[in-house]
Design an enzyme around this catalytic site. Sequence first.
Site, short mmCIF file in Angstrom:
data_model
loop_
_atom_site.label_atom_id
_atom_site.label_comp_id
_atom_site.label_asym_id
_atom_site.label_seq_id
_atom_site.Cartn_x
_atom_site.Cartn_y
_atom_site.Cartn_z
N ASP A 1 0.54 -1.17 0.05
CA ASP A 1 0.01 -0.04 -0.05
C ASP A 1 0.77 1.35 -0.14
O ASP A 1 0.30 2.48 0.54
CB ASP A 1 -0.94 0.16 1.43
N GLU B 1 -0.50 -9.03 -1.25
CA GLU B 1 -0.94 -8.41 0.21
C GLU B 1 -2.30 -7.44 -0.30
O GLU B 1 -2.43 -6.53 0.55
CB GLU B 1 0.06 -7.65 0.97
N GLU C 1 -1.91 4.89 3.23
CA GLU C 1 -1.82 3.52 2.90
C GLU C 1 -3.15 3.06 2.57
O GLU C 1 -3.50 2.17 1.96
CB GLU C 1 -1.04 2.77 3.69
N HIS D 1 7.64 4.65 12.47
CA HIS D 1 7.68 5.35 11.31
C HIS D 1 6.54 6.10 10.71
O HIS D 1 6.49 6.77 9.68
CB HIS D 1 8.55 4.56 10.27
N ARG E 1 3.47 8.00 9.23
CA ARG E 1 2.95 9.45 9.12
C ARG E 1 2.07 9.95 10.13
O ARG E 1 2.05 11.07 10.43
CB ARG E 1 2.68 9.60 7.58
N HIS F 1 14.07 4.95 11.59
CA HIS F 1 14.06 4.97 10.37
C HIS F 1 14.51 6.35 9.78
O HIS F 1 14.71 7.22 10.68
CB HIS F 1 12.12 5.09 10.38
#
Length: 377
Positions: free
Chosen positions: A101, A123, A137, A216, A218, A249
């Site tokens: 995604d 997936e 995503e 990590h 957003r 990250h």
Amino acid sequence: MKHPKKKILFIMGTRPEAIKLIPVVKEFRKRSGEFDARICITAQHREMLDNVFQNFSIKPDFDLDLMRPGQTLAELTAEGLKKLNLVLEAFAPDLIFVQGDTTTAFFGALAGYYRKIKIAHVEAGLRSGDKYSPFPEEVNRILIDHMGDYYFAPTKSAKHNLEKEGIRNDVWVVGNTGIDALALTLDAVRKREKTWFGECFGAVDFSKRIALVTCHRRESFGKPLKNICEALKEIAAEFKDVEIVYPVHLNPNVRGPVTKILKKSANIHLLKPLPYQCFVWLLSKAYIVLTDSGGIQEEAPYLGKPVLVMRDVTERVEGVKLHTTKIVGTNRGRIVRAAEKLLTSEKTREGMAKPATPYGDGRASRRIVCIIRRKLP
Ligand code: UD1
Ligand code: UDP
């Protein structure tokens, strides 16, 4: 007359896409008489992606070299679509593969759709039900699934999510290919000593209990990430017998606040992103895991590691149902209390530390190849 080889292009841009697609590429390449399987990296990630290719001793065939510091999702998507279109024109694949995604997966599917190339989605069917979490995503995967042709769902519940959206044809439950990568890598690293991995782990004391952390997403940038860091600091201060090991990250929105808040805690080790083999070994040594990562939520139960998910929702619902995973959100107090429980009550930890394979058995890639051989004769 002999059939010409089918041309397949695997499109990937970030660390997890490479980890989860390379096993599929390798499986197709075992049938090089039938398939010409090539890899196009968008390089949405750079070092973190190149590293996975080194780990699996494989090279990309096309590199769009897209990573730029601070670029927006719109810039990445627009530039990616333009550059990928040229590769699709030149290679003219019969089928493209995208995974998961990410923005790469989204514009990869869109570029293929514009050229009416068949799209396989690995997936497929994950849903959180919240279009801003994970962001972007959730919307990426919905859009990919509505452009696709062949759907490789990791679990029954992912298949069910597709059915609810009217996607009923050419959907197969195959397991998650991330577990294929994990199973392959575990065989190679399980018996290794810390020193075999060189300087990866810095001064981590592996005679102590290890709390493995990654973060990590957003939607956590800003206050939620600050809360998470404050919680980790509190846990470190309370449990001196625990080493918090945190490979950070490379996103500057993550690195900045994490380093600022956590760098002075003696038992918190802020590491560079780890090469995949090192990470898998570390996971195998962990006592507990705190993460917002999708992939790690899948890997940890396979190794019997309890996971606290520092997000408000998850699409990896199977672990929650099996009680190997617990959602703790991004509230400082809630994270600390959940970690305290696991670190002080052996019974609580053992209740969550049952090895489980809800996300796959390590054979997803083989299933995918068998299915595509039938679909593209
Ligand atoms: C991306 C995906 C996310 C996935 C995650 C896996 C999107 C929108 N996000 O998030 O779905 O879970 O990858 O890690 O597709 N950077 C480097 N070197 C690297 C990688 C990143 O310096 O090797 C820095 C760059 O400044 C880059 C920034 O991190 O611009 C953000 O990278 P980006 O791919 O946009 O998003 P991620 O947060 O990594
Ligand atoms: N991983 C890694 N090195 C690290 C942290 C994670 O190789 O330092 C691997 C991990 O084993 C998993 C994948 O990266 O397979 C998860 O990637 P990430 O958390 O970046 O993305 P997500 O799964 O959330 O999309």
